[in-house]
Structure formats: C-alpha cells, structure tokens
Design an enzyme around this catalytic site. Structure first.
Site: not given
Length: 427
Positions: A303, A311, A316, A320, A346
C-alpha cells in the site's frame, strides 16, 4: 435441483431490475446485472453463469451481438438475446433466426421461462450431438466462407472465390494438388506445421476443428488467422467420398477477443495483471507447491504511503500517471517469472515463485522500497513515495489464495502502524 445462475446484461436500469425480479421469481439465481459489453466479459470470467441474457442494443463501443458471439464461442456459455425493435432483428437475421434464442421486450414471465429453458436444453443437447451437427454446419456455412473440396485422396477438387481470395491461389492452379501444397497451415501455439487435414478427416471419419491459433500462410507469404473446420463428405450410403474445408479470416475477431480478454484480466490504467488474474496465478502456485516438496513462494501486499496527498495536491491526472510510473518501477524489481498486480487504488500485490526462503522476499521488499524512494518527474514535479509492505509465504501450507492474501494484508497494516516505509512478515 440447483438454481441456474444467469447474468443479465442490460443498460436500462429499470428494465434490468424488472428482469432480475422476474428471473428470481422463476427460481433462477441472478448474482448481479451489468450494463456494458466489456463488463459482461469480466463477469462471465468471475461468476461462470449457466446463461447470459443480453440486450442486443447495448450502448457503448461494442454492441450486444458482438459480445454475445465472444461469450458463446470463447467461453461456451449459452446466450438469450433481448430485443425490442423488429427492424434490428431483420438486420441481424443470421444471429436471431434460430428458434428460441431471443425474446422481444416487453415479455411475459412464462415466455421468458420457456425461452431460457429451451436455450439451456439446446446447449446441453449440443454437447451430445456436437460431432454430427458440426458436419452439417460445415456444409451449410460454406456459403459466405472459404470452401475447398477435396477428393478421397486429399487432392483439391474445387475452391470457391473466397478461398481463392484468402489463399492467393486460383482454382485452376490448385486443382489436383495435395491440400498441404495450397493450404499451408501452422499451429501458432506449438509452432508446428499442420499436416494434410483432409487425409486425417477421411481416415478418421469425423469433423476436425482447426486449432485455436491456426494461421494460414498464403501464396505470397502473408500470415492470416483462420478458423472453422474440416468435415468428411458422405454419399447416401454413408461412404466417405472426400472432405470439405470451410474457413474464414478471423484476424479482426481475434484482435477484438484478445483485447476484451485482456480487459478482463489486466488493469486498464497500469496494464498490470488485475485481481482476477493474480488470484488465478496464486491458486496455480499453491497447487504447484502441493506437488513439489521444498517449493516456496511468497506474496507481498503493498500500500503506497501518502498517495492520497499526491492525488489531492496535484490532481487525479498526475495521480494516475504516478501510479503508472510506480507500476513500471515494481516490474523492474522482479524476475521474469514473478507477478506484480494492481489490486485497486494504490494497492499492489507481488507473487514471488520458487524462492529459497523468506530472505528472498525481504530482499525484494527492500529493493522495492529503494526504487520507490527515487523521485518521479511528472510535469515538472519531483514526486516520490514509500510503501507499507506485508509479506507472507507458504511455510504455513496455505490452501486458499484468500487466506494467504488476508494474512499479507494484516501484515501490511502492521507495517503501517510501525511508521510506514517498512515491511512486516506475517506471524
């Protein structure tokens, strides 16, 4: 009698809800409904339904007829078409001409029940009558497909214009030649040349389907993916008098199938294996470890630390792009036979196969941490992260992938509680 599982593919929410209620009332099991062709392929892989009920007028890039064709031919699941426009039915006469394979909306429950049961019955019957029906289909489908007819000795008697177009050979050139001289076939799965199928079919007296990845090498050396079958030709007394090869260029269909199947097993953003494919590979690895003594493997559950802040701060789009860059970093930390997958958001998982011990897994975890700390340059920003990593391995003789992943997830949260940017081995 167990309840048959049905997948409903309908993009109108109210209609889908009503269909679901009707099916449940009739005693069928409807796990869920979906509204797009792409999602339907994924659900077929995940749920293994006994039947798919699909709207032929789906919105989106891929219509219901195309998706249904893939579901039936690749996954061998029967399909009932939903339609409400007679004009559309006429335009797609070939798909909807078979009795009981479609139902017109709105419908009554008794008709729905009848069509579904008939479709399921026909599907079961096809398993029993497959060889005989394939022989008949080979003859019927000769119209519109490439057709090559052979004598009993396997030499070419006739080619239709489509066969000439695909192979590059004229009938006048091919007449009397052995089939293998004109139709040069290669099985791409094993990389081997396919011998004269007409001779095989005539000797065996049965229909032979072309291999899944059958490629035709044309007269000018071009490679074309083809599909269909070879069938014996019998006279009225049942004696075999020759064979007929029926085939078609399926290059575009194969490309579409490959893309849809890829969408079902790979993450659309990072192009890494997704949860479904990872679980399948993990299940195979567990079974392999049962057959081989001293076969060790490990799973890392990652994680990313602080990804939410990236973010929130940069948007975003940057988020990404960052995940894509991280995916490539993770791939660079592994051997060729290992697997890294995106589980969602994530979260990533890593499967390390055939390791010597837990030290191999911790070394990979350290290598991943070192790689993630190196900054990623995106739109002028220098971004970096760390990961909380949970590790588990098959020292405890795991039976199910879910149990192993659960323990790796628990270890990952332990790593987070220890201050992040570290790894913890499940104990």
């Amino acid at each position: 009698m167990f309840a048959r599982k049905i997948l409903v593919v309908e993009d109108e929410k109210n209609i889908a809800s009503n269909i679901r209620k009707s099916l449940q009332k009739l005693g069928y099991l409807v796990l869920e409904t979906t509204k797009s062709g792409e999602e339907a392929i994924k659900k077929v892989v995940e749920t293994h339904p006994h039947l798919v009920l699909i709207d032929i007028c789906l919105s989106g890039e891929i219509d219901g007829l195309h998706v249904a064709d893939i579901i039936q031919n690749h996954f061998h699941v029967p399909v009932v078409y939903l339609t409400e426009c007679s004009e559309y039915k006429t335009l797609h006469k070939n798909q909807l001409s078979e009795p009981f394979n479609y139902i017109v909306k709105p419908f009554i429950e008794s008709n729905l029940h009848f069509v579904i049961e008939m479709t399921l019955y026909k599907h079961e019957s096809k398993k029993i009558l497959y060889e005989e029906k394939e022989r008949l289909i080979a003859i019927i489908n000769s119209m519109g497909c490439a057709v090559i007819v052979m004598y009993a000795n396997g030499c070419i008697e006739m080619m239709n214009p489509i066969a000439e177009l695909i192979t590059g050979w004229k009938q006048s050139e091919a007449f009397g030649k052995d089939l293998i001289e004109v139709v040069n076939l290669v099985n791409k799965d094993v990389g081997e040349k396919i011998e004269n199928l007409a001779t095989y079919v005539i000797e065996a007296g049965e229909v032979f389907s072309l291999p899944e990845n059958c490629t035709l090498i044309t007269k000018d050396g071009k490679e074309i993916a083809i599909g269909d079958n070879v069938a014996p030709i019998r006279d009225q007394d049942g004696n075999i008098t020759g064979a007929v090869l029926v085939f078609q260029d399926i290059t575009k269909r194969k490309q579409t199938e490959e893309q849809l199947i890829r969408n079902a097993f790979y993450d659309g953003l990072t192009e890494l294996p997704n949860r479904i494919l990872f679980l399948d590979r993990l299940r195979q690895t567990i079974e392999r470890s049962k057959r081989r003594s001293n076969y060790y493997f490990a799973v890392l559950f990652l994680d990313l630390d602080g990804f939410k802040e990236i973010n929130d701060r940069f948007g975003h789009g940057i988020g990404d792009d960052f995940l894509v860059a991280i995916a490539r970093r993770l791939e660079s930390c592994l051997r060729g036979g290992d697997t890294v997958a995106r589980f969602g958001g994530d979260e990533f998982t890593v499967l390390l196969e055939d390791i010597k011990g837990i030290t191999d897994a911790t070394n990979v975890a350290k290598r991943i941490q070192d790689s993630l700390r190196l900054p990623v340059n995106l739109n002028g920003y220098q971004l970096s992260t760390t990961a909380s990593i949970g590790i588990t391995w098959n020292f405890s003789n795991y039976e199910e992938p879910a149990t192993l992943l659960r323990d790796a997830d628990i270890a990952m949260y332990q790593a987070k509680r220890q201050g992040k940017a570290t790894y913890t081995i499940f104990s």
